[in-house]
Design an enzyme around this catalytic site. Structure first.
Site, PDB file in Angstrom:
ATOM      1  NE  ARG A 164      -3.371   2.440   2.586  1.00  0.00           N
ATOM      2  CZ  ARG A 164      -3.232   3.277   3.610  1.00  0.00           C
ATOM      3  NH1 ARG A 164      -2.548   2.928   4.692  1.00  0.00           N
ATOM      4  NH2 ARG A 164      -3.786   4.466   3.582  1.00  0.00           N
ATOM      5  CG  HIS A 199      -1.005   8.900   3.564  1.00  0.00           C
ATOM      6  ND1 HIS A 199      -1.190   7.555   3.782  1.00  0.00           N
ATOM      7  CD2 HIS A 199      -0.580   9.395   4.752  1.00  0.00           C
ATOM      8  CE1 HIS A 199      -0.894   7.245   5.038  1.00  0.00           C
ATOM      9  NE2 HIS A 199      -0.513   8.352   5.647  1.00  0.00           N
ATOM     10  CD  GLU A 223      -4.751   7.360   9.449  1.00  0.00           C
ATOM     11  OE1 GLU A 223      -4.180   8.389   9.826  1.00  0.00           O
ATOM     12  OE2 GLU A 223      -4.403   6.235   9.803  1.00  0.00           O
ATOM     13  CG  ASN A 235      -5.298   3.091   8.500  1.00  0.00           C
ATOM     14  OD1 ASN A 235      -5.437   2.101   7.791  1.00  0.00           O
ATOM     15  ND2 ASN A 235      -4.845   4.245   8.051  1.00  0.00           N
ATOM     16  CE1 TYR A 269      -0.471   2.431  13.629  1.00  0.00           C
ATOM     17  CE2 TYR A 269      -2.397   3.513  12.708  1.00  0.00           C
ATOM     18  CZ  TYR A 269      -1.149   2.954  12.545  1.00  0.00           C
ATOM     19  OH  TYR A 269      -0.574   2.904  11.305  1.00  0.00           O
ATOM     20  CD  GLU A 283      -1.761   3.701   8.078  1.00  0.00           C
ATOM     21  OE1 GLU A 283      -1.588   4.097   9.253  1.00  0.00           O
ATOM     22  OE2 GLU A 283      -1.835   4.456   7.103  1.00  0.00           O
TER      23      GLU A 283
HETATM   24  O1  IFM Z   1       2.368   7.262  10.239  1.00  0.00           O
HETATM   25  C1  IFM Z   1       0.991   7.326  10.339  1.00  0.00           C
HETATM   26  C2  IFM Z   1       0.342   7.169   8.994  1.00  0.00           C
HETATM   27  O2  IFM Z   1       0.785   8.115   8.092  1.00  0.00           O
HETATM   28  C3  IFM Z   1      -1.154   7.311   9.108  1.00  0.00           C
HETATM   29  N1  IFM Z   1      -1.671   6.432  10.133  1.00  0.00           N
HETATM   30  C4  IFM Z   1      -1.034   6.424  11.407  1.00  0.00           C
HETATM   31  C5  IFM Z   1       0.460   6.235  11.245  1.00  0.00           C
HETATM   32  C6  IFM Z   1       1.142   6.210  12.623  1.00  0.00           C
HETATM   33  O3  IFM Z   1       0.904   7.399  13.308  1.00  0.00           O
END
Ligand code: IFM
Length: 471
Positions: free
Chosen positions: A105, A148, A193, A319, A321, A377
């Site tokens: 990606r 992005h 995002e 994505n 985290y 992600e």
């Molecule tokens: O590095 C970033 C990415 O560009 C977008 N999503 C979160 C990642 C980590 O912060």
């Protein structure tokens, strides 16, 4: 989609490739990850890795401007050189293939491929053509994100995402890219995002262009989503065989107590992080609770916009985290109440794999038309060091294993998750945190540009090799 990436595995340390090391990564035998059509890849983004910001006609982006502004990025770092991927892309793709990764990606830098009058920049376009053709030759599935975060500065000078016209300029850019690159891209994502672009860029100013006003955030979000909705039919017309979607970051919010106020705060956290984006895309409306959180911030929406935004998707990129533990702020919203004694990453983010499973299963209930999902992600930053030529990123290995187990649980609960991309292929420019935070499964020494495959990547490669060998 192609799914037979060539695998030389010559980057593996001998002990791992012989299978003589204990393996803390390989998923259990009943995991859905063993399915050969579950795509496993890695992700990057243009400004974070390419460098070469002044070369071959690339124009400045909002991140060039922002990172050059004192105090905006840790240690004054910028993406001017980054991983020098613009010059090293061939070796980087060889590395990706040697790890056996099946998907890549990447994102396209809008200011590299189009001039201020909307004309193509051939040199910039050729870079991506070469790269995508090489991925095709290697049998690696390509996911291309059109935006992005590196908006051309000349568009920001005319109001950026606060100006409705930027959505139409994005549709023009999409038209150019999908005509030029048709047939070389397996899946297109319009935006990465939009929450970050709108909220961090225009709501709290932590990202480019650095404006801070809730009303700006909701209007920027509306124009971003409109840009997405205008782009989808353009992609369908120009490149019918590819998949079309969008990538959203999602956040898990849990309540600090059983009190109704804290429960409400956790709900509002998820409205702000998730429903703000997913409701317009999948229901064609903004969640009303958002404007309870931010009274008086309703964006200007013209007739037909919500229908445009809710264009059917072939996939939704997710994505994920971390989670945030929240309590009521005593007024309309929520406040972060960091839990003590929990595992955290170099970013300070809590490691909470269950959040990924819970959000995915929750979305399946909330959105009847939820499209197939790719985890576009997931990963973590750690302060990795090369010692005797190796990087032992034990926390990342465990993080990945646990998050992949959460994905497996969601699949078993009926969510259609089709793939997973590690963030990131290599250490890179982590936006306002510069180069200090290392998210890669490959280490980058920024003084020499030497790449060192971390142990996490070795173990992912080992798993992929075993999966490929299965009959
Ligand atoms: O590095 C970033 C990415 O560009 C977008 N999503 C979160 C990642 C980590 O912060």
């Amino acid at each position: 989609m192609a799914n037979d990436a060539s695998a030389a595995f010559d980057t593996l340390s001998p002990a791992v490739s012989k299978g003589s090391l204990a393996d803390p990564f390989t998923p259990p035998a009943d995991s859905s990850l063993w399915r050969k059509n579950f795509l496993l890849g890695a992700a990057t983004a243009s400004y974070q890795i390419e460098g070469a910001v002044d070369e071959d006609g690339r124009l400045p982006s909002i991140w060039d401007t922002f990172s050059a502004t004192p105090g905006k990025v840790l240690a004054g770092d910028t993406g001017a050189v980054a991983c020098d991927h613009y010059h090293r892309w061939e070796a980087d793709i060889d590395m990706l293939a040697s790890l056996g990764l099946e998907g890549y990606r990447l994102s396209i830098a809008w200011p590299r491929v189009m001039d201020a009058a909307g004309r193509p920049n051939r040199k910039g376009l050729d870079f991506y053509k070469r790269l995508l053709n090489r991925l095709k030759e290697k049998g690696i599935t390509s996911f291309v994100t059109l935006y992005h975060w590196d908006l051309p500065q000349h568009l920001e000078d005319r109001g950026g995402w606060l100006n409705r016209d930027t959505a139409y300029r994005f549709a023009d850019y999409t038209d150019l890219m999908s005509r030029e690159l048709a047939g070389t891209v397996d899946a297109w994502a319009t935006l990465n995002e939009p929450w970050c672009s709108a909220y961090l860029g225009y709501g709290n100013g932590h990202h480019a262009p650095g404006l801070a006003n809730d009303r700006f955030a909701t209007q920027a979000m509306h124009h971003l989503l409109l840009a997405h909705g205008l782009a989808i039919p353009v992609l369908r017309g120009n490149d019918p065989a590819s998949q079309k979607g969008i990538v959203a970051n999602i956040g898990r919010g849990t309540a600090n107590s059983d009190s109704a106020a804290d429960q409400r705060a956790a709900h509002l956290f998820e409205v702000q992080h998730n429903a703000w984006i997913l409701d317009p895309l999948l229901k064609g409306e903004y969640p009303l609770d958002l404007f309870e959180l931010w009274p008086g911030t309703e964006p200007l929406v013209l007739d037909g916009d919500m229908q445009t935004i809710a264009a059917p998707l072939d996939f939704l990129g997710i994505n994920y985290y971390f989670r945030m533990n929240v309590a009521s702020d005593g007024a309309h919203g929520f406040r972060d109440v960091p839990l003590e004694g929990v595992e955290r990453t170099q970013m300070g983010w809590e490691v909470y794999p269950d959040g990924l499973r819970d959000l995915l299963t929750g979305f399946k209930k909330t959105y009847r038309n939820l499209p197939p999902i790719y985890i576009t992600e997931n990963g973590m930053a750690s302060d990795d060091k090369v010692i005797d030529g190796h990087v032992d990123d034990a926390q990342r290995i465990s993080f990945l294993k646990r998050h992949l187990a959460a994905v497996d649980q969601a699949i078993k609960a009926g969510v259609d998750v089709r793939g997973y991309f590690l963030w990131s292929l290599m250490d890179n420019f982590e936006w306002a945190f510069g180069y200090e935070r290392r998210f890669g499964v490959v280490h980058v020494d920024y003084s020499t540009q030497k790449r060192t495959v971390k142990r996490s990547a070795e173990l992912v490669a080992k798993f992929l090799k075993e999966r490929k060998a299965r009959v």
